[in-house]
Motif scaffolding. Structure first.
Motif, PDB file in Angstrom:
ATOM      1  N   ASN A   1      39.168  31.213  55.067  1.00 49.01           N
ATOM      2  CA  ASN A   1      37.890  31.708  54.973  1.00 49.01           C
ATOM      3  C   ASN A   1      38.030  33.022  54.347  1.00 49.01           C
ATOM      4  N   ASP A   2      39.154  33.170  53.243  1.00 51.04           N
ATOM      5  CA  ASP A   2      39.124  34.528  52.242  1.00 51.04           C
ATOM      6  C   ASP A   2      38.449  34.193  51.602  1.00 51.04           C
ATOM      7  N   ILE A   3      38.141  35.034  50.413  1.00 55.55           N
ATOM      8  CA  ILE A   3      37.059  34.986  49.043  1.00 55.55           C
ATOM      9  C   ILE A   3      38.098  35.634  48.393  1.00 55.55           C
ATOM     10  N   LEU A   4      38.247  35.013  47.160  1.00 60.11           N
ATOM     11  CA  LEU A   4      39.648  35.621  46.336  1.00 60.11           C
ATOM     12  C   LEU A   4      38.301  36.275  45.592  1.00 60.11           C
ATOM     13  N   LEU A   5      38.109  37.315  44.404  1.00 55.46           N
ATOM     14  CA  LEU A   5      37.203  38.400  43.866  1.00 55.46           C
ATOM     15  C   LEU A   5      38.580  38.703  42.078  1.00 55.46           C
ATOM     16  N   GLU A   6      37.389  37.989  41.219  1.00 52.33           N
ATOM     17  CA  GLU A   6      38.240  37.946  40.039  1.00 52.33           C
ATOM     18  C   GLU A   6      37.905  39.816  39.214  1.00 52.33           C
ATOM     19  N   ILE A   7      38.691  40.259  39.096  1.00 53.70           N
ATOM     20  CA  ILE A   7      39.043  41.769  38.598  1.00 53.70           C
ATOM     21  C   ILE A   7      38.897  41.879  37.635  1.00 53.70           C
TER      22      ILE A   7
ATOM     23  N   THR B   1      22.848  36.125  38.906  1.00 52.27           N
ATOM     24  CA  THR B   1      21.577  36.589  38.066  1.00 52.27           C
ATOM     25  C   THR B   1      22.404  37.459  36.969  1.00 52.27           C
ATOM     26  N   GLY B   2      23.248  37.439  37.036  1.00 48.69           N
ATOM     27  CA  GLY B   2      23.249  38.876  35.616  1.00 48.69           C
ATOM     28  C   GLY B   2      23.796  39.884  36.415  1.00 48.69           C
ATOM     29  N   GLU B   3      23.649  39.999  37.578  1.00 48.26           N
ATOM     30  CA  GLU B   3      23.500  41.363  38.455  1.00 48.26           C
ATOM     31  C   GLU B   3      24.626  42.079  37.975  1.00 48.26           C
ATOM     32  N   VAL B   4      25.777  41.183  38.133  1.00 48.70           N
ATOM     33  CA  VAL B   4      26.786  41.489  38.195  1.00 48.70           C
ATOM     34  C   VAL B   4      27.826  42.326  36.755  1.00 48.70           C
ATOM     35  N   THR B   5      27.090  42.182  35.921  1.00 49.51           N
ATOM     36  CA  THR B   5      27.540  42.989  34.091  1.00 49.51           C
ATOM     37  C   THR B   5      27.448  44.035  34.970  1.00 49.51           C
ATOM     38  N   LYS B   6      26.535  44.642  35.657  1.00 48.80           N
ATOM     39  CA  LYS B   6      26.363  46.037  35.752  1.00 48.80           C
ATOM     40  C   LYS B   6      27.416  46.954  35.887  1.00 48.80           C
ATOM     41  N   TYR B   7      28.558  45.855  36.884  1.00 52.92           N
ATOM     42  CA  TYR B   7      29.425  46.712  37.603  1.00 52.92           C
ATOM     43  C   TYR B   7      31.047  46.567  37.020  1.00 52.92           C
ATOM     44  N   GLN B   8      30.602  46.097  35.347  1.00 53.31           N
ATOM     45  CA  GLN B   8      31.702  45.783  34.409  1.00 53.31           C
ATOM     46  C   GLN B   8      32.230  47.261  33.689  1.00 53.31           C
ATOM     47  N   ALA B   9      33.682  47.378  33.055  1.00 55.52           N
ATOM     48  CA  ALA B   9      34.029  47.977  31.764  1.00 55.52           C
ATOM     49  C   ALA B   9      34.597  47.340  31.309  1.00 55.52           C
TER      50      ALA B   9
ATOM     51  N   ARG C   1      36.995  42.556  30.178  1.00 52.38           N
ATOM     52  CA  ARG C   1      36.100  43.117  30.825  1.00 52.38           C
ATOM     53  C   ARG C   1      37.275  43.463  32.181  1.00 52.38           C
ATOM     54  N   ASN C   2      36.481  44.488  33.123  1.00 54.15           N
ATOM     55  CA  ASN C   2      37.288  44.880  34.344  1.00 54.15           C
ATOM     56  C   ASN C   2      36.064  45.031  35.495  1.00 54.15           C
ATOM     57  N   LEU C   3      36.544  44.616  36.330  1.00 52.06           N
ATOM     58  CA  LEU C   3      35.501  44.710  37.389  1.00 52.06           C
ATOM     59  C   LEU C   3      36.046  45.904  37.789  1.00 52.06           C
ATOM     60  N   LYS C   4      34.577  46.906  38.253  1.00 56.07           N
ATOM     61  CA  LYS C   4      34.728  48.506  38.890  1.00 56.07           C
ATOM     62  C   LYS C   4      34.648  48.276  40.125  1.00 56.07           C
ATOM     63  N   PHE C   5      35.528  47.975  40.822  1.00 55.96           N
ATOM     64  CA  PHE C   5      35.409  47.149  42.183  1.00 55.96           C
ATOM     65  C   PHE C   5      34.951  47.982  43.122  1.00 55.96           C
ATOM     66  N   LYS C   6      35.419  50.090  43.179  1.00 60.06           N
ATOM     67  CA  LYS C   6      34.638  50.477  44.081  1.00 60.06           C
ATOM     68  C   LYS C   6      33.140  50.752  44.206  1.00 60.06           C
TER      69      LYS C   6
ATOM     70  N   TYR D   1      31.646  47.934  42.935  1.00 60.98           N
ATOM     71  CA  TYR D   1      31.246  46.678  43.515  1.00 60.98           C
ATOM     72  C   TYR D   1      31.093  46.195  45.049  1.00 60.98           C
ATOM     73  N   VAL D   2      31.576  47.261  45.455  1.00 63.90           N
ATOM     74  CA  VAL D   2      31.741  46.684  47.486  1.00 63.90           C
ATOM     75  C   VAL D   2      30.616  47.357  47.522  1.00 63.90           C
ATOM     76  N   GLY D   3      30.065  48.114  47.245  1.00 65.36           N
ATOM     77  CA  GLY D   3      28.514  48.830  47.433  1.00 65.36           C
ATOM     78  C   GLY D   3      27.649  47.975  47.492  1.00 65.36           C
ATOM     79  N   ILE D   4      27.877  46.666  46.744  1.00 72.16           N
ATOM     80  CA  ILE D   4      26.779  45.558  46.412  1.00 72.16           C
ATOM     81  C   ILE D   4      25.746  45.797  47.780  1.00 72.16           C
ATOM     82  N   ILE D   5      24.584  45.769  48.170  1.00 74.61           N
ATOM     83  CA  ILE D   5      23.993  45.084  49.439  1.00 74.61           C
ATOM     84  C   ILE D   5      24.105  44.049  49.192  1.00 74.61           C
TER      85      ILE D   5
END
Length: 549
Positions: free
Chosen positions: A77-83, A141-149, A155-160, A162-166
């Motif tokens: 039940n772990d989740i792997l997130l591509e950053i 949905t494409g919303e993830v692109t707002k958390y990219q740099a 592309r890198n995920l702005k993880f700090k 990203y973990v604030g998404i509701i």
């Protein structure tokens, strides 16, 4: 989203009890003293693409330090997130869920993830499948692109951030019901998509069979019998080709003589144009060549391409070329010339000498052949229909101008090249490392089956009609697959707005669930803090003992 009253909303980080980056470690056999290392299966972003099928069975075997494994060993039940590692066409932020099937792959070897991924472990009292489905929905949905740099190609995920998404948080029992419903509906969708893809492959096989039968004479076998007394014989066709070839050569000679006269009249300014070469007899098609070609009907024959067409090449693209009388002209690249079609959305231009235009420009119904570069490009091509005038080809694209001319004749030759040519050119092409290419000599000797022109026309009419129906069916299938993907998103949208399954008033409210998760996180943080303090104290005592000694 509007959510039911007994649901809550929470930042992603409030639902996680363990977050840590991955470890790529070292290559097997690259460590001399391996006592402090352990072998692991390291899951990368490359495994994500076919995760539903492979479940990480292509993960790389690596060595990481034993103390690194302690906090990074993957659990159920772990989740792997591509950053990191996304690009323009594929945003970063994909996720996969670690399930029993994944953990049973190479079961005796612990699993970790690479440092391009991050392990996020949800609370044991929050449904990991539910959370993973939501993160996938959020991604598509494409919303993830707002958390990219990052740059254009990485592309890198702005993880700090990203973990604030509701996250919409239903009661735990409703989470289970939602996941069960999603999996039931997705299973039906998957079966439907599998059936569509099977039909897709069957249509592609039918297309191959159609072309194979066409060039073996089976497609028009009855038509040929019914019209036997009306068709031109192979000998008559060859005689007409020779006549047209000689006529074409004489015209070239006349044009050349006029060009020379003009050149002399202008004071011999510039280079004298070259005399067009006379046709050279080609070697007969060998028994060895015939052994790898389809057996033809008795009234068909094989001729080499240079016997029935004039072979030309294009111009290399060079910005440094010095030109006396330059003109701007459109040209076709390898990317424009596909197998059975031309992609003309982007046509580039180059400058050439004006006097070379007549020799280089494409004529209507010229047959185009790519030089190669890899097996898919080798000999790939289609016919030119004067979409842009004037137009030439880059030097990596050859052209064949048939002596008899005509759309059907050219299509017949091009279909043959796209069907049987790839194998022939692969055997006759020049191999350089992993690259394969053909030259003018190889292309000139390419054997072409030659039925009467009337039969060529009939074959192309049948192919065009049938291919049109096949293409229409393939487009319908592709559209149905796209609709299935859209329906998948619609199901998820309903799930996360509380409209997929009914609410049960007897469920524990989500607010109580979040309180219990907060207590669990606080207890774990306290244990971690105490463990760190204990470790520091032990190290301090050890250092003091060493100093006393």
């Amino acid at each position: 989203m509007n959510i039911p009253t007994n649901w809550e909303e929470a930042p992603l980080e409030n639902l996680l009890i363990h977050v840590i980056g991955g470890d790529w470690g070292k290559a097997i056999d690259s460590v001399e003293d391996a006592d402090e290392f352990v072998q692991v299966s390291c899951i990368r972003g490359a495994e994500f693409r076919h995760w539903d099928i492979t479940k990480g069975n292509t993960a790389s075997l690596r060595l990481i330090k034993k103390n690194s494994l302690t906090n990074r060993k993957l659990q159920l039940n772990d989740i792997l997130l591509e950053i990191s590692g996304g690009g323009p066409e594929q945003p970063v932020g994909r996720t996969v869920l670690i399930d029993k099937t994944c953990l049973l792959q190479n079961a005796n070897t612990p699993k970790v993830c690479t440092n391009f991924l991050r392990l996020i472990r949800p609370s044991s009292i929050f449904n990991s499948s539910y959370l993973n489905y939501y993160l996938k929905y959020f991604y598509f949905t494409g919303e993830v692109t707002k958390y990219q740099a990052g740059s254009n190609n990485l592309r890198n995920l702005k993880f700090k951030n990203y973990v604030g998404i509701i996250i919409p948080a239903p009661p735990l029992k409703e989470q289970h019901r939602i996941v069960n419903k999603i999996e039931t509906l997705f299973s039906k969708l998957d079966k439907g998509i599998e059936s569509l893809k099977t039909a897709q492959e069957q249509l592609k096989l039918y297309r191959q069979a159609l072309l194979k039968h066409a060039f073996e004479g089976k497609l028009t076998e009855q038509w040929r019998k019914d019209n036997a007394d009306k068709l031109e014989t192979a000998e008559e066709l060859l005689a007409r080709i020779k006549q047209e070839r000689e006529k074409r050569y004489q015209q070239q000679l006349e044009d050349w003589e006029k060009a020379v006269e003009q050149w002399e009249a202008e004071g011999k300014d510039g280079k004298k144009s070259r005399k067009p070469p006379a046709y050279k007899e080609l070697p007969a098609i060998s028994t060895e060549e015939l052994s790898v070609l389809p057996k033809l009907p008795t009234d068909w024959s094989y001729l080499r391409l240079a016997e029935i067409a004039r072979i030309g090449s294009g111009m290399s693209v060079s910005k440094d070329r010095e030109l006396k009388k330059p003109i701007e002209v459109a040209y076709l690249r390898v990317a424009n010339v596909q197998r059975g079609e031309l992609i003309l959305d982007e046509i580039k231009t180059m400058q050439i000498e004006k006097e070379k235009l007549n020799d280089l420009k494409l004529e209507k119904y010229d047959i185009l052949f790519n030089e190669g570069g890899d097996r898919d490009k080798l000999g790939r091509g289609w016919i030119w229909e004067s979409q842009v005038e004037p137009c030439i080809t880059q030097n990596h694209v050859f052209r064949a101008t048939t002596y008899l001319g005509g759309e059907f004749h050219s299509k017949f030759i091009s279909h043959w090249g796209n069907t049987f040519g790839r194998d022939y050119f692969e055997k006759g092409g020049k191999q350089t490392t992993n690259l394969a290419s053909i030259n003018k000599t190889v292309l000139s000797k390419f054997p072409i089956p030659m039925p009467s022109l009337e039969e060529q026309i009939k074959i192309i009419q049948v192919i065009d009609t049938t291919m049109s129906k096949l293409d229409s069916n393939l487009e319908d299938i592709e559209e149905s697959i796209k609709k299935s993907q859209a329906l998948r998103q619609s199901i998820l949208k309903k799930a996360f707005s509380g409209r997929l399954v009914p609410q049960d008033p007897n469920d524990e409210p989500a607010s109580e669930l979040l309180k219990r998760i907060a207590i669990e996180k606080a207890e774990l943080a306290s244990k971690t803090k105490a463990s760190v303090k204990k470790t520091k104290s032990r190290l301090k005592s050890k250092q003091a003992s060493s100093s006393s000694a």
